[in-house]
Design an enzyme around this catalytic site. Structure first.
Site, PDB file in Angstrom:
ATOM      1  N   GLU A  62       0.828  -1.213   0.000  1.00  0.00           N
ATOM      2  CA  GLU A  62       0.000   0.000   0.000  1.00  0.00           C
ATOM      3  C   GLU A  62       0.856   1.255   0.000  1.00  0.00           C
ATOM      4  O   GLU A  62       0.544   2.239  -0.669  1.00  0.00           O
ATOM      5  CB  GLU A  62      -0.945   0.011   1.200  1.00  0.00           C
ATOM      6  CG  GLU A  62      -1.979  -1.110   1.207  1.00  0.00           C
ATOM      7  CD  GLU A  62      -2.773  -1.190  -0.085  1.00  0.00           C
ATOM      8  OE1 GLU A  62      -3.022  -0.138  -0.723  1.00  0.00           O
ATOM      9  OE2 GLU A  62      -3.145  -2.305  -0.489  1.00  0.00           O
ATOM     10  N   HIS A  69       1.946   2.042  -3.494  1.00  0.00           N
ATOM     11  CA  HIS A  69       0.934   2.799  -4.254  1.00  0.00           C
ATOM     12  C   HIS A  69       0.991   4.278  -3.888  1.00  0.00           C
ATOM     13  O   HIS A  69       1.009   5.165  -4.736  1.00  0.00           O
ATOM     14  CB  HIS A  69      -0.480   2.327  -3.891  1.00  0.00           C
ATOM     15  CG  HIS A  69      -0.884   1.026  -4.507  1.00  0.00           C
ATOM     16  ND1 HIS A  69      -0.772   0.766  -5.843  1.00  0.00           N
ATOM     17  CD2 HIS A  69      -1.452  -0.080  -3.960  1.00  0.00           C
ATOM     18  CE1 HIS A  69      -1.240  -0.449  -6.098  1.00  0.00           C
ATOM     19  NE2 HIS A  69      -1.658  -0.989  -4.968  1.00  0.00           N
TER      20      HIS A  69
HETATM   21 ZN    ZN Z   1      -2.709  -2.878  -4.701  1.00  0.00          ZN
END
Ligand code: ZN
Ligand code: ADP
Ligand code: MG
Length: 599
Positions: A407, A410
């Site tokens: 995460e 990202h």
């Molecule tokens: Zn993802």
């Protein structure tokens, strides 16, 4: 896993046909905006003379009985009918009526027996509203009863103010969202929040569920929607709450073989009511769903449920606040440490915590104690966790670490590349809305057009998760890259295919729309009957071009994260410790523009 609140975006970019209410069609006609139409049965497909600012040029609508041909002629619209059905259709028209008759008869006998959903009134009450439609006028729930969802409360406060003093908002011309969609897993307090808005504003609360509309005879769902809005208009200012909107608002046309008519009519009626609203009438429509991804994109357009509020599982501080609400009336022993209980319960929803408080009280009562002790809580936590684990999987620490890096990957890429939507929040709350973790980006504005830069940025951001996993897999004592990126890869591939096949953005393949959407009906995803209209060789080139785009996106993401390795490690650690980070608490990466060009 990436959660984009702009789910409707690609729907809009991709599909060239806008379903509109019949009234809107008539309005277009009156304004002389319609170029041509084709009428098939009751379905009217058509094109506007000019592309409207808020949607595609082509539209489709369901015809309402009435004189049409002469109006079309008067307006100089080119029109044609297309033969509805071939010989098969004729055959069906012979077989269907008796079948329908039997079906209706069976349904009717079921209703008359009163066995279905408490429809005790039998046939007579169908079409009129069920008792449920009576508004609750004195809702006793307030915002204090809902804890741990502060962001949602902030968003909804504005609605409360509006409902309390609609005249003032009108006077100043402030724009109030008409429809708000509460999104979150079951038990997180969506229904409670909706009721709290009504309670805080002191307005009537009309509550219904999506399922209620579709369990009806053909045509009744739509008339119930009309009823509902009519009553609401009389009671304004008020709130209409539609729970489980997904039951009603599933994307239309998924099932190509009929059976959708009833839902479609009901949905169209709802859209028509929402569009036809007088801005000065103080009615706010709240809806809840735990499956936003299956909603018909038409529901999420401007003027409808265009504001979405995430109601996710609470993080630790939120869990503590919710526990405090639910122990208010309980007698606690001195040794009870609610902070400790909150720490023990990651992944619990508000409903789970309410249940926990209750179990603890029951347990204390059973052992005839004076007050509820800490051990009552810890024992109950174990029981509830065991129950939850059967239903959903829990992450082991190693997996949690991978998810945190994924995460954070990202998020950092999103912050570093130009043209990506700003990151709002990242979360690795176990069993959250997106199974593992999610990164939430809010698009800066509603978009119908996206440039190449933005599409490439979006692909790089989607690759950020896999890129972060790739980096840590190179560390000593490494972990492998995981399956967690499957969904991201699918989304990135969609974008790349779109760029190559539809948007003519690949130099090699040229500005050709290889993949057109001819014959697509009502946003139908995937065209079952589409013929591939290009050669083997082109197909091969397309695959190559798509692969090249995706490879480039991944190496771009890896380069960014490699340059920001310290931020990645720090961010992942923070995420593991706090479960959730916001834009303010995230480490700030060095932007891509400041990095040396790739070699
Ligand atoms: Zn993802
Ligand atoms: P949802 O509609 O999201 O499935 P509900 O609003 O029906 O969840 O929640 C069920 C019950 O769980 C509520 O009546 C309340 O007792 C408790 N609950 C859920 N979320 C919260 C919260 N955020 N704060 C306090 N209680 C909550
Ligand atoms: Mg609910």
């Amino acid at each position: 896993m990436m959660l984009l609140l702009a789910f409707s975006l690609f729907g809009q970019l991709g599909t060239g046909v806008q379903p509109i209410p019949y009234s809107k069609f008539m309005q277009y006609l009156d304004q002389g905006k319609v170029a041509r139409v084709t009428i098939t049965g009751d379905t009217i497909h058509g094109d506007l003379k000019e592309k409207p600012s808020d949607g595609p040029q082509s539209f489709v609508t369901q015809r309402v009985p009435g004189e049409l041909a002469s109006t079309l002629e008067k307006r100089g619209v080119e029109f044609s009918a297309s033969p509805g059905a071939g010989p098969l259709g004729t055959l069906l028209s012979w077989i269907l009526p008796p079948l329908l008759f039997v079906g209706v008869w069976m349904l009717a006998s079921r209703y008359m027996l009163g066995g279905r959903g408490g429809l005790g009134g039998g046939l007579l009450s169908v079409g009129r509203s069920k008792a449920k439609l009576v508004a609750e006028t004195d809702v006793k729930v307030s915002f204090d009863d809902v804890a741990g969802v502060d962001e949602a409360k902030v968003e909804l406060h504005e609605i409360v103010d509006f409902l309390k003093r609609p005249e003032e908002f009108g006077r100043l011309g402030a724009k109030i969202p008409r429809g708000i969609l509460l999104i979150g897993p079951p038990g997180t307090g969506k229904t409670l929040l909706a009721r709290a808005v009504a309670g805080e504003a002191g307005v009537p609360f009309f509550s219904t569920t999506g399922a209620e509309f579709v369990e009806m005879f053909v045509g009744v769902g739509a008339s119930r929607v009309r009823d509902l809005f009519e009553q609401a208009r009389k009671a304004a200012p008020c709130i209409i709450f539609i729970d489980e909107l997904d039951a009603l608002g599933r994307a239309r046309g998924i099932n190509p073989i009929g059976g959708q008519d009833e839902k479609e009519q009901t949905l169209n009626q709802l859209l028509a009511e929402m569009d036809g609203f007088d801005r000065s009438v103080a009615i706010v429509i709240l809806a809840a769903t735990n499956r936003p991804e299956i909603l018909d994109p038409a529901l999420l357009r401007a003027g409808r449920f265009d504001r979405q509020v995430l109601v996710d599982r609470p993080e630790r501080a939120g869990r503590l606040a919710i526990l405090k609400v639910h122990v208010k009336k309980l007698k606690l022993a001195a040794d009870v440490d609610l902070e400790g209980v909150a720490a023990l319960t990651p992944g619990f929803t508000g409903a789970d915590l309410a249940n926990l408080a209750n179990e603890a009280a029951v347990r204390a009562t059973r052992r005839k104690a004076e007050a509820i002790a800490m051990e009552d809580f810890t024992e109950s936590v174990e029981r509830i966790v065991a129950g939850l684990e059967k239903r959903s999987r829990v992450l082991i620490p190693r997996e949690r670490r991978i998810v945190a890096y994924h995460e954070m990957g990202h998020a950092l890429v999103a912050m570093a590349v130009p043209g990506a939507d700003p990151v709002q929040k990242i979360s690795i709350i176990p069993r959250g809305i997106a199974a593992l973790g999610y990164t939430m980006q809010h698009p800066a504005e509603d978009r119908y057009l996206m440039g190449r830069t933005e599409l490439e940025a979006r692909m790089a951001v989607l690759m950020g998760g896999r890129a972060a996993e790739t980096l840590i897999s190179e560390d000593p004592g490494h972990v492998d890259v995981s399956t967690g990126a499957a969904d991201d890869l699918a989304k990135a591939t969609d974008i790349a295919r779109g760029m190559v096949l539809r948007f003519g953005m690949d130099a090699g393949l040229g500005p050709v729309a290889w993949d057109t959407e001819q014959g697509q009906f009502l946003n139908q995803p995937g065209n079952f009957w589409a013929q591939r209209r290009f050669s083997e060789q082109t197909a091969h080139d397309v695959d190559e071009a798509v692969r090249a785009l995706l490879r480039r996106a991944l190496s771009r993401a890896i380069a960014i994260l490699r340059a920001n390795r310290a931020e990645l490690d720090k961010g992942a650690e923070d995420l593991l410790a706090h479960e959730t980070l916001t834009a303010e608490t995230m480490p700030k990466p060095i932007p891509e523009s400041a990095l040396p060009p790739p070699v």
